[in-house]
Write an enzyme that holds these catalytic residues in place. Structure first.
Site, PDB file in Angstrom:
ATOM      1  CG  ASP A  24       0.490 -19.829 -21.581  1.00 40.65           C
ATOM      2  OD1 ASP A  24       1.233 -18.848 -21.400  1.00 40.65           O
ATOM      3  OD2 ASP A  24      -0.730 -19.717 -21.791  1.00 40.65           O
ATOM      4  CG  ASN A  72       6.703 -15.608 -27.598  1.00 45.03           C
ATOM      5  OD1 ASN A  72       7.022 -16.784 -27.492  1.00 45.03           O
ATOM      6  ND2 ASN A  72       5.526 -15.162 -27.159  1.00 45.03           N
TER       7      ASN A  72
HETATM    8  C1  FPP Z   1       5.019 -18.508 -21.714  1.00 49.06           C
HETATM    9  O1  FPP Z   1       4.702 -17.955 -20.458  1.00 49.06           O
HETATM   10  C2  FPP Z   1       6.408 -18.932 -21.754  1.00 49.06           C
HETATM   11  C3  FPP Z   1       7.323 -18.485 -22.651  1.00 49.06           C
HETATM   12  C4  FPP Z   1       7.045 -17.504 -23.704  1.00 49.06           C
HETATM   13  C5  FPP Z   1       8.713 -18.942 -22.605  1.00 49.06           C
HETATM   14  C6  FPP Z   1       8.985 -20.366 -22.248  1.00 49.06           C
HETATM   15  C7  FPP Z   1      10.422 -20.453 -22.029  1.00 49.06           C
HETATM   16  C8  FPP Z   1      11.030 -21.074 -21.020  1.00 49.06           C
HETATM   17  C9  FPP Z   1      10.353 -21.897 -20.001  1.00 49.06           C
HETATM   18  C10 FPP Z   1      12.501 -20.840 -20.915  1.00 49.06           C
HETATM   19  C11 FPP Z   1      13.365 -21.982 -21.039  1.00 49.06           C
HETATM   20  C12 FPP Z   1      13.119 -22.852 -22.205  1.00 49.06           C
HETATM   21  C13 FPP Z   1      13.721 -24.050 -22.300  1.00 49.06           C
HETATM   22  C14 FPP Z   1      13.414 -24.989 -23.429  1.00 49.06           C
HETATM   23  C15 FPP Z   1      14.644 -24.474 -21.292  1.00 49.06           C
HETATM   24  P1  FPP Z   1       4.097 -16.488 -20.437  1.00 49.06           P
HETATM   25  O2  FPP Z   1       5.209 -15.557 -20.148  1.00 49.06           O
HETATM   26  O3  FPP Z   1       3.336 -16.244 -21.680  1.00 49.06           O
HETATM   27  O4  FPP Z   1       3.127 -16.568 -19.205  1.00 49.06           O
HETATM   28  P2  FPP Z   1       1.809 -15.683 -18.982  1.00 49.06           P
HETATM   29  O5  FPP Z   1       0.828 -16.136 -20.014  1.00 49.06           O
HETATM   30  O6  FPP Z   1       1.403 -16.090 -17.601  1.00 49.06           O
HETATM   31  O7  FPP Z   1       2.227 -14.265 -19.100  1.00 49.06           O
END
Ligand code: FPP
Length: 251
Positions: A24, A72
């Site tokens: 996150d 998501n």
């Molecule tokens: C949450 O950050 C992250 C995600 C929903 C996606 C995670 C995915 C990756 C890191 C992409 C690659 C995956 C792999 C396994 C290689 P957020 O966008 O919710 O952050 P925020 O809370 O700061 O908005």
């Protein structure tokens, strides 16, 4: 001067067998730098690479990463597309490395609902690495913990109806055989970067006795040292599994 690595503080004979991570903070990391959310996710993929490598080097047997939750889908379409193309690129780029390192990879979640090209890429990675035994990397995609439990219950009900099992046989062990990854042990350590203190519908069944380590570090800033720090913290905790001090053991 570079400070000493925390790796030397990790007790190798008491490693968590299964680590799960809620990745996150990509969006906030990007916003702080005036970058796009896509750039945040790209940096997040680099952290995933570092943590897989860190776990493999230590000898952690299972790592589960939460990459896309059933919730998501409510993100902007473009962001969702970016996540799928990142994932495909990640698999394409990393699969040889992962395979060489003896890592088996698999996806859990309602994978059948994902775009076809993503499913194809995942299937290929699962097939290529299926006989590897040094470590299992599980990526949770279109995953929800409540959905996993509901899916298991539905399949159990169908088997009861067919007569392959009796309702009286349903207990904790039988139930867990119907989860997405029945051979996976329960989680020992859950790491949540990004400053939030919640489980967010992740591995609800498997987290029953997990130690939770939450950190303010945003996922794209999370690296091997943060992984070592979380493991050292885990090793300081006394796990009692509901028993008293000297009787602790997971049944
Ligand atoms: C949450 O950050 C992250 C995600 C929903 C996606 C995670 C995915 C990756 C890191 C992409 C690659 C995956 C792999 C396994 C290689 P957020 O966008 O919710 O952050 P925020 O809370 O700061 O908005």
């Amino acid at each position: 001067m570079k400070s000493k690595s925390l790796k030397s503080e990790v007790q190798m004979d008491r490693l968590p067998r299964h680590i799960a991570i809620i990745m996150d903070g990509n969006g906030r990391w990007a916003r702080k730098r005036g970058l796009s959310r896509a750039a945040g996710h790209r940096a997040g993929a680099d952290s995933a690479r570092a943590v897989v490598e860190g776990c493999r080097e230590l000898g952690v047997k299972e790592l589960t990463l939460y990459a896309f939750s059933t919730e998501n889908w409510s993100r902007p379409k473009r962001e969702i597309q970016t996540l799928w193309s990142l994932l495909k690129r990640y698999v394409r780029k990393e699969i040889d490395n992962i395979h060489r390192e003896g890592i088996r990879c698999r996806a859990i979640g309602r994978v059948h609902e994902l775009p076809q090209d993503v499913r194809k890429q995942i299937r290929k990675a699962e097939l290529t690495t299926r006989n590897n035994t040094d470590m299992i990397l599980t990526v949770a995609l279109n995953y929800g913990g409540q959905q996993e439990i509901a899916d298991a219950a539905r399949r159990i009900a169908a088997d009861v109806k067919k007569g392959t099992i009796r309702a009286s046989q349903i207990d904790r062990n039988l139930f867990s055989e119907y989860l997405y990854a029945p051979d996976s042990p329960e989680v020992d350590l859950l790491i949540r970067p990004g400053g939030e203190h919640r489980i967010s519908n992740f591995l609800l069944w498997q987290l029953s006795y997990a130690e939770l380590v939450m950190t303010d570090t945003l996922w794209p800033d999370f690296g091997k040292e943060d992984l070592y720090r979380a493991i050292v913290e885990f090793q300081k905790r006394e796990r009692r599994f509901g028993a008293v001090g000297e009787m602790r053991q997971r049944r």
